[in-house]
Design an enzyme around this catalytic site. Structure first.
Site, PDB file in Angstrom:
ATOM      1  N   HIS A   1       8.631 -28.951 -28.216  1.00 23.66           N
ATOM      2  CA  HIS A   1       8.324 -29.991 -27.062  1.00 23.66           C
ATOM      3  C   HIS A   1       6.930 -29.729 -26.441  1.00 23.66           C
ATOM      4  O   HIS A   1       6.862 -30.102 -25.098  1.00 23.66           O
ATOM      5  CB  HIS A   1       9.411 -30.362 -26.200  1.00 23.66           C
ATOM      6  CG  HIS A   1      10.723 -30.277 -26.753  1.00 23.66           C
ATOM      7  ND1 HIS A   1      11.137 -31.438 -27.445  1.00 23.66           N
ATOM      8  CD2 HIS A   1      11.847 -29.103 -27.078  1.00 23.66           C
ATOM      9  CE1 HIS A   1      12.554 -31.308 -27.904  1.00 23.66           C
ATOM     10  NE2 HIS A   1      12.834 -30.114 -27.805  1.00 23.66           N
TER      11      HIS A   1
ATOM     12  N   ASN B   1       0.747  -0.592   5.881  1.00 21.04           N
ATOM     13  CA  ASN B   1       1.285  -1.104   4.803  1.00 21.04           C
ATOM     14  C   ASN B   1       2.182  -2.405   5.290  1.00 21.04           C
ATOM     15  O   ASN B   1       3.043  -2.355   5.865  1.00 21.04           O
ATOM     16  CB  ASN B   1       2.228  -0.381   3.963  1.00 21.04           C
ATOM     17  CG  ASN B   1       2.782  -0.871   2.797  1.00 21.04           C
ATOM     18  OD1 ASN B   1       2.229  -2.030   2.294  1.00 21.04           O
ATOM     19  ND2 ASN B   1       4.143  -0.427   2.297  1.00 21.04           N
ATOM     20  N   GLY B   2       1.704  -3.518   4.806  1.00 21.06           N
ATOM     21  CA  GLY B   2       2.229  -4.868   5.284  1.00 21.06           C
ATOM     22  C   GLY B   2       1.254  -5.985   5.471  1.00 21.06           C
ATOM     23  O   GLY B   2       0.206  -5.677   5.105  1.00 21.06           O
TER      24      GLY B   2
ATOM     25  N   ARG C   1       1.364   2.077  -5.979  1.00 26.64           N
ATOM     26  CA  ARG C   1       1.688   1.079  -4.997  1.00 26.64           C
ATOM     27  C   ARG C   1       0.371   0.225  -4.681  1.00 26.64           C
ATOM     28  O   ARG C   1       0.626  -0.881  -3.954  1.00 26.64           O
ATOM     29  CB  ARG C   1       2.270   1.760  -3.523  1.00 26.64           C
ATOM     30  CG  ARG C   1       3.441   2.538  -3.728  1.00 26.64           C
ATOM     31  CD  ARG C   1       3.941   3.138  -2.395  1.00 26.64           C
ATOM     32  NE  ARG C   1       4.299   2.034  -1.441  1.00 26.64           N
ATOM     33  CZ  ARG C   1       5.526   1.708  -1.454  1.00 26.64           C
ATOM     34  NH1 ARG C   1       6.360   1.981  -2.415  1.00 26.64           N
ATOM     35  NH2 ARG C   1       5.484   0.560  -0.701  1.00 26.64           N
TER      36      ARG C   1
ATOM     37  N   TRP D   1      -3.611  -1.871  -1.443  1.00 28.66           N
ATOM     38  CA  TRP D   1      -3.457  -3.078  -2.217  1.00 28.66           C
ATOM     39  C   TRP D   1      -3.907  -4.258  -1.239  1.00 28.66           C
ATOM     40  O   TRP D   1      -3.194  -4.517  -0.394  1.00 28.66           O
ATOM     41  CB  TRP D   1      -1.930  -3.439  -2.809  1.00 28.66           C
ATOM     42  CG  TRP D   1      -1.847  -4.417  -3.789  1.00 28.66           C
ATOM     43  CD1 TRP D   1      -1.952  -4.238  -5.124  1.00 28.66           C
ATOM     44  CD2 TRP D   1      -1.701  -5.798  -3.695  1.00 28.66           C
ATOM     45  NE1 TRP D   1      -1.974  -5.550  -5.894  1.00 28.66           N
ATOM     46  CE2 TRP D   1      -1.664  -6.205  -4.889  1.00 28.66           C
ATOM     47  CE3 TRP D   1      -1.531  -6.753  -2.379  1.00 28.66           C
ATOM     48  CZ2 TRP D   1      -1.512  -7.882  -4.935  1.00 28.66           C
ATOM     49  CZ3 TRP D   1      -1.310  -7.925  -2.655  1.00 28.66           C
ATOM     50  CH2 TRP D   1      -1.530  -8.521  -4.054  1.00 28.66           C
TER      51      TRP D   1
ATOM     52  N   LYS E   1       5.374  -8.330 -19.956  1.00 29.95           N
ATOM     53  CA  LYS E   1       4.582  -6.858 -20.242  1.00 29.95           C
ATOM     54  C   LYS E   1       3.153  -7.012 -20.783  1.00 29.95           C
ATOM     55  O   LYS E   1       2.359  -6.432 -20.314  1.00 29.95           O
ATOM     56  CB  LYS E   1       5.550  -6.212 -21.187  1.00 29.95           C
ATOM     57  CG  LYS E   1       7.079  -5.604 -20.507  1.00 29.95           C
ATOM     58  CD  LYS E   1       6.673  -4.804 -19.793  1.00 29.95           C
ATOM     59  CE  LYS E   1       6.939  -5.085 -17.962  1.00 29.95           C
ATOM     60  NZ  LYS E   1       7.777  -5.489 -17.410  1.00 29.95           N
TER      61      LYS E   1
ATOM     62  N   GLU F   1      10.282 -11.253 -21.034  1.00 26.45           N
ATOM     63  CA  GLU F   1       9.796 -10.215 -20.467  1.00 26.45           C
ATOM     64  C   GLU F   1       8.775  -9.516 -21.358  1.00 26.45           C
ATOM     65  O   GLU F   1       7.802  -8.844 -20.716  1.00 26.45           O
ATOM     66  CB  GLU F   1      11.210  -9.391 -20.584  1.00 26.45           C
ATOM     67  CG  GLU F   1      10.997  -7.644 -20.159  1.00 26.45           C
ATOM     68  CD  GLU F   1      10.402  -7.663 -18.717  1.00 26.45           C
ATOM     69  OE1 GLU F   1       9.970  -6.463 -18.582  1.00 26.45           O
ATOM     70  OE2 GLU F   1      10.304  -8.411 -18.033  1.00 26.45           O
TER      71      GLU F   1
ATOM     72  N   CYS G   1       0.805  -1.029   0.027  1.00 23.30           N
ATOM     73  CA  CYS G   1       0.137  -0.095  -0.006  1.00 23.30           C
ATOM     74  C   CYS G   1       1.003   1.220  -0.151  1.00 23.30           C
ATOM     75  O   CYS G   1       2.193   1.031   0.005  1.00 23.30           O
ATOM     76  CB  CYS G   1      -0.926  -0.030   1.116  1.00 23.30           C
ATOM     77  SG  CYS G   1      -1.657  -1.549   1.650  1.00 23.30           S
TER      78      CYS G   1
ATOM     79  N   GLU H   1       0.795  -8.197 -17.954  1.00 17.10           N
ATOM     80  CA  GLU H   1       0.785  -7.066 -17.171  1.00 17.10           C
ATOM     81  C   GLU H   1      -0.302  -6.091 -17.495  1.00 17.10           C
ATOM     82  O   GLU H   1      -1.382  -5.629 -16.872  1.00 17.10           O
ATOM     83  CB  GLU H   1       1.992  -6.414 -16.794  1.00 17.10           C
ATOM     84  CG  GLU H   1       2.950  -7.261 -15.909  1.00 17.10           C
ATOM     85  CD  GLU H   1       4.020  -6.398 -15.396  1.00 17.10           C
ATOM     86  OE1 GLU H   1       4.067  -5.918 -14.253  1.00 17.10           O
ATOM     87  OE2 GLU H   1       5.189  -6.106 -16.021  1.00 17.10           O
TER      88      GLU H   1
ATOM     89  N   LYS I   1       3.382  -1.741  -7.770  1.00 23.23           N
ATOM     90  CA  LYS I   1       4.668  -1.377  -8.236  1.00 23.23           C
ATOM     91  C   LYS I   1       5.610  -2.198  -7.546  1.00 23.23           C
ATOM     92  O   LYS I   1       6.693  -3.049  -8.009  1.00 23.23           O
ATOM     93  CB  LYS I   1       4.927  -0.113  -8.239  1.00 23.23           C
ATOM     94  CG  LYS I   1       6.418   0.499  -8.865  1.00 23.23           C
ATOM     95  CD  LYS I   1       6.548  -0.011 -10.275  1.00 23.23           C
ATOM     96  CE  LYS I   1       7.893   0.462 -10.840  1.00 23.23           C
ATOM     97  NZ  LYS I   1       7.825  -0.054 -12.234  1.00 23.23           N
TER      98      LYS I   1
HETATM   99  C1  AGP Z   1       7.268  -5.721 -13.791  1.00 20.23           C
HETATM  100  O1  AGP Z   1       6.717  -4.994 -14.580  1.00 20.23           O
HETATM  101  C2  AGP Z   1       6.568  -5.796 -12.499  1.00 20.23           C
HETATM  102  N1  AGP Z   1       6.318  -4.635 -11.887  1.00 20.23           N
HETATM  103  C3  AGP Z   1       7.013  -6.842 -11.335  1.00 20.23           C
HETATM  104  O2  AGP Z   1       7.190  -8.135 -12.140  1.00 20.23           O
HETATM  105  C4  AGP Z   1       8.358  -6.559 -10.851  1.00 20.23           C
HETATM  106  O3  AGP Z   1       9.325  -6.611 -11.800  1.00 20.23           O
HETATM  107  C5  AGP Z   1       8.702  -7.546  -9.595  1.00 20.23           C
HETATM  108  O4  AGP Z   1       7.830  -7.211  -8.690  1.00 20.23           O
HETATM  109  C6  AGP Z   1      10.077  -7.001  -9.002  1.00 20.23           C
HETATM  110  O5  AGP Z   1      10.185  -5.624  -8.427  1.00 20.23           O
HETATM  111  P1  AGP Z   1      11.604  -4.928  -8.053  1.00 20.23           P
HETATM  112  O6  AGP Z   1      12.307  -5.007  -9.290  1.00 20.23           O
HETATM  113  O7  AGP Z   1      11.167  -3.725  -7.543  1.00 20.23           O
HETATM  114  O8  AGP Z   1      12.177  -5.793  -7.072  1.00 20.23           O
END
Ligand code: AGP
Length: 611
Positions: A507, A99-100, A27, A73, A488, A484, A2, A491, A606
């Site tokens: 395979h 937050n946690g 966040r 979150w 993307k 990657e 959060c 996401e 994030k």
């Molecule tokens: C990537 O686009 C995501 N936001 C997520 O997979 C991110 O890479 C992952 O949570 C790791 O975050 P960090 O690099 O801040 O540790």
């Protein structure tokens, strides 16, 4: 994960908190709320984004010089008004944001239920708040003392901010695991999960450490540990401007950050790489060069996009330094009881520097004598402070939840580290070393060049935006780029996508191929090129739709593919910093075409500060 914000001083708290929450919204954005004290405690909260709360509070008396705010979150309890923060205690006198995750909240809740407590929400936060108030009542002690006692019974991660109606001149905060920054102003203090809520007011901040409690008044900041001993606040000067966290005319942060990459890669190389002089200057590496070059093996721990950067680093380090590399999902590494020997080198990669899985993984490895080398983007973050040495990626604040510029900066740093260690080890020829330094130095310009042709990607995106699935394929250095690219797309467009080593396709995944499946090949020129050409033929033979990222002048694949996007030719070791950019843009344009909130995709945040 959060976002928390707090303010105490002489200004109006509400506008500072709301602006701060909007900056923290990357966040988490399931619900939001504020608590203010002005002739009593006032709490306003609701499901949804900050703008919706702001709208709902128009016309209300929100005047106050002390307040806290939260954007959520969801972990415990679904997104809803009643699970939104701040929570109020049974007496109504205390308000708290968190937050946690409080892992033993069920046990604490049972204790309180046995004492007749009722709960308005399903959250662990409300349980902790009432647990604190119960101690206050039982022990007839102040809030700070009750908090100290309570936290000794808590397991899990937390940043909490508390307001007490009976002490309207104090915010009490505590931290363990989740990030907390306190901004120092003249007779005022700002609190945040990062520095973004306070940037235009102060550049002087204190990063609060684990197991610390902060007693914050307008003109005083006291830090204590759980043993009630005063701690000296260590003030850090921020080197970040407000513009860095604004969209600067772009429609989305993600697009802005993609287009920032020529500059951010340049910033990452600047002052470190001098191809003409043939030097790489990185003090964190130089100070640990013996450890790095004599390492029996290197273990890379990370999550998500950072883990993909780690996979590419495995290829680079093994090829150039001839040191065996293992790339670990931090969350699995943490609980797998891995074999760690004293002196083992762990490279922890993280954009936010706050990812709990990575943080606890390196803490675990540290306990067993490993050397932690952090590669982090956020200055002063927990992973940076927990590492023995490291290198910042200097990509600037990354606000879009989907990581883009941090990834290419991570690759630039990892490549420089590998080249520096290889040179010291003598495991690379002087010619190859010199060539790669110039190849790296040329990347910002080549990235600039390829970003001039994005119109083509918009057309490709329009063509495939209705796809239900997608397959990303690459070989060698381009395999992790395929992973990657798939991440993307998942996401920001919610299209199911998988990345695979192109040869692995035969395979199993080839069963998915039909005329409806877009198959994105990362097929830039390298030693595997002839092999990838055969893989493209295999897909075309089954009527799959081929989109290929190719090097300028590649006529072979151009003739076979349905759509191509060309990138300037580059050595296979640095090419991923170029070939990933069209994949970032393709996912962005498809996400926007589908009307998705590409900066704040559903269910994501994030920095993942809970395990
Ligand atoms: C990537 O686009 C995501 N936001 C997520 O997979 C991110 O890479 C992952 O949570 C790791 O975050 P960090 O690099 O801040 O540790």
């Amino acid at each position: 994960m959060c976002g928390i914000v707090g303010y105490i001083g002489s200004r109006e708290a509400y506008p500072i908190i709301i602006t701060g929450l909007k900056r923290q919204e990357y966040r988490g954005y399931d619900s939001t709320g504020v608590a203010l004290i002005n002739h009593g405690l006032k709490v306003f909260k609701k499901k949804g984004k900050v703008a919706e709360l702001e709208e709902s509070l128009l016309g209300k008396n929100l005047s106050a010089s002390i307040g806290i705010g939260h954007t959520r979150w969801a972990t415990h309890g679904e997104p809803s008004d009643r699970n939104a923060h701040p929570h109020q205690s049974a007496s109504g006198k205390l308000a708290m944001i968190h937050n946690g995750i409080i892992e033993n909240y069920n046990q604490l809740k049972q204790e309180l239920l046995n004492k007749g407590y009722k709960f308005n929400s399903d959250t662990d936060t409300e349980v902790l708040l009432n647990f604190i108030e119960e101690i206050q009542k039982n022990n007839q002690c102040g809030l700070e003392e009750a908090l100290r006692i309570a936290l000794k019974r808590v397991t899990g991660a937390y940043v909490i901010l508390l307001l007490d109606e009976d002490n309207p001149d104090t915010i009490i905060a505590a931290r363990k695991g989740s990030p907390l920054v306190i901004g120092i102003g003249k007779d005022e203090h700002f609190l945040g999960s990062d520095a973004t809520p306070m940037l235009e007011y102060t550049k002087e901040v204190v990063y609060v450490n684990d197991y610390e409690i902060a007693i914050v008044k307008a003109d005083e900041l006291i830090l204590k540990n759980l043993g009630n001993e005063r701690q000296t606040p260590y003030i850090t000067k921020l080197d970040m401007e407000l513009a860095a966290i604004e969209k600067s005319g772009y429609e989305h942060f993600m697009l802005k950050e993609i287009f920032e990459q020529p500059g951010t890669i340049y910033d990452c190389l600047r002052g470190r790489l001098d191809a003409t002089a043939g030097t790489i200057t990185m003090s964190g590496v130089q100070n640990n060069i013996e450890t790095l070059k004599n390492a029996d093996r290197i273990i890379i721990v990370a999550c998500g996009t950072s883990w993909h950067a780690g996979l590419i680093a495995e290829y680079i380090i093994e090829e150039l330094c001839r040191i065996p590399v293992e790339v670990e999902y931090a969350s699995e590494f943490r609980y797998r009881n891995p074999i760690i020997k004293k002196g083992d080198v762990i490279i922890a990669i993280s954009q936010s520097g706050e990812t709990a899985d990575t943080l606890v993984a390196i803490e675990k490895a540290k306990e067993q004598g490993a050397i932690i080398f952090g590669i982090v983007n956020v200055v002063g973050s927990s992973i940076a402070r927990a590492s023995h040495a490291g290198a910042y990626t200097h990509a600037g604040p990354e606000i879009g939840v989907a990581s883009t510029k941090a990834f290419t900066a991570q690759l630039a740093v990892l490549t420089m580290i590998a080249l520096k260690v290889a040179k010291e080890k003598g495991s690379i020829s002087p010619e190859r070393y010199a060539k790669l330094l110039f190849e790296l130095e040329d990347i910002p310009e080549k990235a600039e060049a390829l970003l001039k042709n994005v119109e083509e990607l918009k057309i490709i995106a329009e063509k495939y935006k209705g796809s239900a699935d997608a397959l990303y394929l690459g070989r060698g250095y381009n395999f992790p780029v395929a992973l990657e690219g798939a991440l993307k797309l998942k996401e920001v467009s919610y299209i199911h996508a998988e990345g695979y080593p192109a040869a692995e396709m035969k395979h199993g995944p080839i069963a998915l191929v039909d005329e409806k499946l877009p198959v994105i090949f990362i097929a830039t020129k390298d030693d595997y090129h002839s092999k990838i050409v055969s893989n493209v033929q295999e897909i075309k033979a089954r009527k799959g739709k081929v989109i290929a990222i190719i090097s300028d002048g590649d006529e072979t694949i151009t003739a076979m593919a349905d759509d191509v996007f060309t990138v300037p030719p580059a050595d296979e070791i640095v090419a991923p910093m170029l070939s990933v950019i069209p994949l970032q843009l393709l996912s962005y344009y498809i996400g926007v075409a589908k009307g998705c909130d590409v900066d704040k995709p559903r269910n994501l945040a994030k920095s993942v500060t809970v395990e």
